[in-house]
Design a protein around this motif. Structure first.
Motif, PDB file in Angstrom:
ATOM      1  N   ALA A  22      -8.628  11.480 -15.689  1.00 58.64           N
ATOM      2  CA  ALA A  22      -7.420  11.521 -15.073  1.00 58.64           C
ATOM      3  C   ALA A  22      -6.369  12.263 -15.756  1.00 58.64           C
ATOM      4  O   ALA A  22      -5.725  12.865 -15.005  1.00 58.64           O
ATOM      5  N   HIS A  23      -6.423  12.292 -17.137  1.00 65.34           N
ATOM      6  CA  HIS A  23      -5.259  12.925 -17.702  1.00 65.34           C
ATOM      7  C   HIS A  23      -5.465  14.507 -17.789  1.00 65.34           C
ATOM      8  O   HIS A  23      -4.904  15.465 -17.498  1.00 65.34           O
ATOM      9  N   LYS A  28      -4.396  20.036 -15.252  1.00 64.74           N
ATOM     10  CA  LYS A  28      -4.778  21.363 -14.675  1.00 64.74           C
ATOM     11  C   LYS A  28      -3.941  21.560 -13.122  1.00 64.74           C
ATOM     12  O   LYS A  28      -3.597  22.461 -13.005  1.00 64.74           O
ATOM     13  N   ASP A  29      -3.787  20.037 -12.573  1.00 63.33           N
ATOM     14  CA  ASP A  29      -2.605  20.228 -11.384  1.00 63.33           C
ATOM     15  C   ASP A  29      -1.488  20.815 -11.650  1.00 63.33           C
ATOM     16  O   ASP A  29      -1.014  21.612 -11.092  1.00 63.33           O
ATOM     17  N   SER A  30      -0.910  20.250 -13.101  1.00 65.43           N
ATOM     18  CA  SER A  30       0.547  20.697 -13.375  1.00 65.43           C
ATOM     19  C   SER A  30       0.554  22.202 -13.660  1.00 65.43           C
ATOM     20  O   SER A  30       1.440  22.942 -13.344  1.00 65.43           O
ATOM     21  N   ASN A  36       4.804  27.999  -9.258  1.00 63.99           N
ATOM     22  CA  ASN A  36       5.743  28.048  -7.985  1.00 63.99           C
ATOM     23  C   ASN A  36       6.931  27.220  -8.320  1.00 63.99           C
ATOM     24  O   ASN A  36       7.932  27.601  -7.810  1.00 63.99           O
ATOM     25  N   LYS A  37       7.006  26.247  -9.322  1.00 60.24           N
ATOM     26  CA  LYS A  37       8.094  25.468  -9.495  1.00 60.24           C
ATOM     27  C   LYS A  37       9.020  25.982 -10.387  1.00 60.24           C
ATOM     28  O   LYS A  37      10.355  25.999 -10.355  1.00 60.24           O
TER      29      LYS A  37
END
Length: 132
Positions: A22-23, A28-30, A36-37
């Motif tokens: 999960a970590h 990876k998602d971050s 973009n952010k």
């Protein structure tokens, strides 16, 4: 002492592995979302670097030997004035503490040292037992 003799609880390796996965997924998602952010910061930083290099170059051209020139040290004789010591008095302690009687020979040049006589808790207005 009793804690060191206590046996440890059994470890659930499958659960620990799921937490680790999960970590890693969140990392990876971050990493995928970050451009973009916050990607605009990369351009702002590059612009800052270009401006910094330009200013450093302007200073170097204006003062070409600025980094080489150092000021000569001030001679110690200009700032240090040592007068003759008075004669050593004949006391039972001999040389211990004989300078304390003369105010111009004392070690404290400016005033008495008061370090450590304040309480952080009192300065902050906290109760004295609040940081146990």
């Amino acid at each position: 002492m009793a804690d060191s003799q206590k046996t440890s609880e059994p470890v659930n390796f499958v659960h620990q592995d799921e937490i680790w996965k999960a970590h890693v997924k969140i990392e990876k998602d971050s990493a995928n979302i970050w451009p973009n952010k916050w990607g605009f910061l990369k351009e702002a930083y590059k612009e800052y670097e270009r401006e910094s290099v330009r200013l450093k170059e302007a200073i170097r051209l204006k003062h070409p030997h600025h980094h080489q020139g150092t000021r000569p040290p001030t001679p110690a004789e200009e700032n240090t004035h040592v007068g003759p010591s008075p004669p050593v008095p004949q006391t039972s302690q001999a040389l211990i503490g004989w300078r304390l009687g003369h105010s111009h020979l004392q070690l404290e040049k400016y005033a008495t040292v008061h370090h450590g006589r304040r309480s952080f808790l009192q300065e902050m207005g906290w109760p004295l037992g609040s940081c146990d």
